[in-house]
Scaffold this motif. Sequence first.
Motif, mmCIF file in Angstrom:
data_model
loop_
_atom_site.group_PDB
_atom_site.id
_atom_site.type_symbol
_atom_site.label_atom_id
_atom_site.label_comp_id
_atom_site.label_asym_id
_atom_site.label_seq_id
_atom_site.Cartn_x
_atom_site.Cartn_y
_atom_site.Cartn_z
ATOM 1 N N VAL A 291 46.414 37.130 33.729
ATOM 2 C CA VAL A 291 47.295 38.300 33.585
ATOM 3 C C VAL A 291 48.739 37.864 33.371
ATOM 4 O O VAL A 291 49.432 38.366 32.484
ATOM 5 C CB VAL A 291 47.207 39.208 34.831
ATOM 6 C CG1 VAL A 291 48.245 40.311 34.779
ATOM 7 C CG2 VAL A 291 45.826 39.818 34.928
ATOM 8 N N SER A 292 49.197 36.888 34.175
ATOM 9 C CA SER A 292 50.600 36.500 34.097
ATOM 10 C C SER A 292 50.926 35.845 32.755
ATOM 11 O O SER A 292 51.949 36.163 32.134
ATOM 12 C CB SER A 292 50.947 35.545 35.239
ATOM 13 O OG SER A 292 50.524 36.091 36.459
ATOM 14 N N GLY B 96 39.291 53.985 30.034
ATOM 15 C CA GLY B 96 38.408 52.978 30.588
ATOM 16 C C GLY B 96 39.096 51.635 30.761
ATOM 17 O O GLY B 96 38.436 50.614 30.918
ATOM 18 N N LEU B 97 40.422 51.624 30.689
ATOM 19 C CA LEU B 97 41.160 50.376 30.861
ATOM 20 C C LEU B 97 41.567 50.179 32.315
ATOM 21 O O LEU B 97 42.143 49.162 32.667
ATOM 22 C CB LEU B 97 42.438 50.399 30.020
ATOM 23 C CG LEU B 97 42.387 49.885 28.590
ATOM 24 C CD1 LEU B 97 43.737 50.034 27.938
ATOM 25 C CD2 LEU B 97 41.938 48.436 28.568
ATOM 26 N N SER B 98 41.247 51.210 33.144
ATOM 27 C CA SER B 98 41.869 51.213 34.459
ATOM 28 C C SER B 98 41.391 50.060 35.328
ATOM 29 O O SER B 98 42.060 49.694 36.274
ATOM 30 C CB SER B 98 41.600 52.527 35.175
ATOM 31 O OG SER B 98 40.225 52.686 35.346
ATOM 32 N N SER B 99 40.240 49.480 35.019
ATOM 33 C CA SER B 99 39.861 48.342 35.839
ATOM 34 C C SER B 99 39.712 47.085 34.989
ATOM 35 O O SER B 99 38.761 46.343 35.133
ATOM 36 C CB SER B 99 38.581 48.629 36.607
ATOM 37 O OG SER B 99 37.617 49.153 35.733
ATOM 38 N N SER B 100 40.680 46.870 34.093
ATOM 39 C CA SER B 100 40.618 45.634 33.318
ATOM 40 C C SER B 100 41.933 44.886 33.420
ATOM 41 O O SER B 100 42.991 45.473 33.641
ATOM 42 C CB SER B 100 40.317 45.927 31.853
ATOM 43 O OG SER B 100 41.495 46.248 31.169
ATOM 44 N N LEU B 101 41.847 43.584 33.255
ATOM 45 C CA LEU B 101 43.051 42.764 33.349
ATOM 46 C C LEU B 101 43.983 43.029 32.175
ATOM 47 O O LEU B 101 45.199 42.911 32.294
ATOM 48 C CB LEU B 101 42.663 41.282 33.399
ATOM 49 C CG LEU B 101 41.862 40.865 34.631
ATOM 50 C CD1 LEU B 101 41.465 39.403 34.560
ATOM 51 C CD2 LEU B 101 42.666 41.109 35.895
ATOM 52 N N LYS C 180 37.870 41.459 39.796
ATOM 53 C CA LYS C 180 39.073 41.426 38.960
ATOM 54 C C LYS C 180 40.360 41.266 39.764
ATOM 55 O O LYS C 180 41.446 41.271 39.210
ATOM 56 C CB LYS C 180 39.178 42.737 38.151
ATOM 57 C CG LYS C 180 38.026 43.002 37.226
ATOM 58 C CD LYS C 180 38.232 42.310 35.892
ATOM 59 C CE LYS C 180 37.045 42.443 34.970
ATOM 60 N NZ LYS C 180 36.746 43.822 34.606
ATOM 61 N N TRP C 181 40.235 41.168 41.083
ATOM 62 C CA TRP C 181 41.433 41.120 41.912
ATOM 63 C C TRP C 181 42.347 39.958 41.539
ATOM 64 O O TRP C 181 41.887 38.865 41.243
ATOM 65 C CB TRP C 181 41.059 40.964 43.395
ATOM 66 C CG TRP C 181 40.544 42.224 44.002
ATOM 67 C CD1 TRP C 181 40.513 43.457 43.431
ATOM 68 C CD2 TRP C 181 39.943 42.376 45.298
ATOM 69 N NE1 TRP C 181 39.956 44.363 44.286
ATOM 70 C CE2 TRP C 181 39.600 43.731 45.442
ATOM 71 C CE3 TRP C 181 39.697 41.491 46.361
ATOM 72 C CZ2 TRP C 181 39.006 44.216 46.615
ATOM 73 C CZ3 TRP C 181 39.109 41.974 47.515
ATOM 74 C CH2 TRP C 181 38.766 43.335 47.635
ATOM 75 N N THR C 182 43.663 40.218 41.585
ATOM 76 C CA THR C 182 44.630 39.135 41.506
ATOM 77 C C THR C 182 44.814 38.573 42.916
ATOM 78 O O THR C 182 44.329 39.163 43.879
ATOM 79 C CB THR C 182 45.987 39.647 40.996
ATOM 80 O OG1 THR C 182 46.453 40.645 41.888
ATOM 81 C CG2 THR C 182 45.859 40.253 39.606
#
Lengths: 310, 294
Positions: free
Chosen positions: B93-94, B150-155, B240-242
């Motif tokens: 993500v970063s 449907g993007l709410s749980s994607s990186l 998917k957690w950071t």
Amino acid sequence: MTASRRANRAGLAFVSPTFIVVLVVVVLPIAWTVLLAFQKAKLVDIQGMGLFGNWSLDNFAQVFDSAGFWSSLTTTLLYTAGATLGSVALGLIAALALRKPFRGRGLLRAAMLLPYVAPVVAVAFVWEVALSPQYGVVNDWGRRLFGWDDPIAFLSTREYEVHLLGMHVDIPLALLTVIAFECWRYFPFAFLFILARLQAVPDGLEEAALVDGATISQRFRHILLPQLMPVIALLCVLRFIMTFNKFDDVYLLTGGGAGTNVAAVRVYDFLTARYDVGAAAAQALVLAAALMILLGFYFKLFGNKVQEES
Amino acid sequence: MTRKAALTRAHVEERIFGVLRWCVIAFLAVITLLPFYYMLLLSVKPIDALLLDPGSLLISAKDFTLTTYRDVLRSTDAGGQGFLRFLLNSALVSLGTVVLTLLAAVPGAYAVSRLKFFGHRQVSALFLAVYLFPATLLAVPLFVVFAKMGLSSSLVGLAIVYVAQTVPVSIYMLKNYLVTIPASIEEAAALDGCTRLQTVRKVILPLTLPSLMATGLYVFMIAWNEFLFALLFLAAVPGKWTVSLGLAQLSNGIEVPKTVLMAGSVVLTIPVVLLFFAAERLLTEGLTSGADKS
């Protein structure tokens, strides 16, 4: 084509990608928040909902009527003012203390930025453990050094009774603790900016004052402070805005309990606990409006100083 | 007589502030270093040792343990907390945020600092105004839009939100640097027959490299440390957690020992701190350039 028209075209061409990104990810969402605030919108209804229609002021009525709105606004203001003044003052003191070189200054300067660069979750967690009544180092040392009878629950005590010169005073302990955390975490930011400005103060000014026999405090009061005032004013505005909207620090430390229910945490609660998108949007909008009004006052009073700086 | 009095006052003040200065320096060293030392200390202690003597700021050789780190890094299948996975998510993500933000911010910063075009004042004001809006205000609509798409749980969704958070400050930092590059360099390149795009690519970008790195690092740190949006979008999907989110979620569970969570804090903190110390001068200058002119 003239040079200025060419520059005009090139400028628009260069700025458009940035502009589109900002438009899509920032401006449009904000505009939509405004629309949502006037609609009855639970998360489950959103699928079939149009952009317009069903306008009402219900959400705002709900926000203003709801228990705890005004108290949370007061809490937010206290928290923001305390954290802003505290972090800027501590940053100023730090910058003055570290102004002249000494052995290890570079190292200390770097170390002092740690609270600012470290992830908020990690540092909030360290504070939580250190302040814990059961296994925290602070309470253990407090009992050894200051003879505290009972461990103090810093993060879950709404009112703590203090005996001072025969008087009993209730202090909002949890709120003061989160303010202290915020000061600790953001003083490096003020420190950096004030130190940068300090190093740009011309030597001649102070030397002249020294020759005239001005003492340290006089030199600070009459030479340094006027030079630093613009950057201090700017820092106050920046920190005020950022702290006012701050969510994670308070959420992680207290979850908004024990008299620390700041407004940003309430927005989050509306959104996730009740899935009430409309009410959350209205609440966020009221906050933004309150912030604008406060900033408006500020610029009216101190406008010139800040304008000079930016 | 008066001259003598003034001298003594100066003398006294010098004494007082001389002592006070060292007290302040010591105080600052303690409040900034001690919490991090404490974090590191607890992470290598067994939980019993902590409960037995919570006030101890030292560790004996026989207590020293690294099992906390093993616990926190091992995958959940192997009975650990799966932080390696979280570290990878955070890194993805970063880095994605850094690339996207720079792509979006560089042309804008160049235009605002260099070109007089119609509305350039308004545009730079807009970029600054965006900075004033609270993240919570953005959170509401983005939460809804992403739920819809449907993007709410994607990186990827998370990286897009972070771009929104970091573009304004990136433009500010890059712009402050770009205005220090003399325009004559560009004019020389134009005389040699470069088009503007070529000038930017071959002349300006290499010169801006220090500022690009500082801005990129700063963006990386913001994205790595972010918590609110990760919590909003990804709380339901543990895979998917950071790292930040993983640590916060685990601290809510009662069955995980605090010492293991401290190891998690160390793992979360180390990458940013290393990056920061590697480029400290660059970063502080990038951040404060412009602060010294009034």
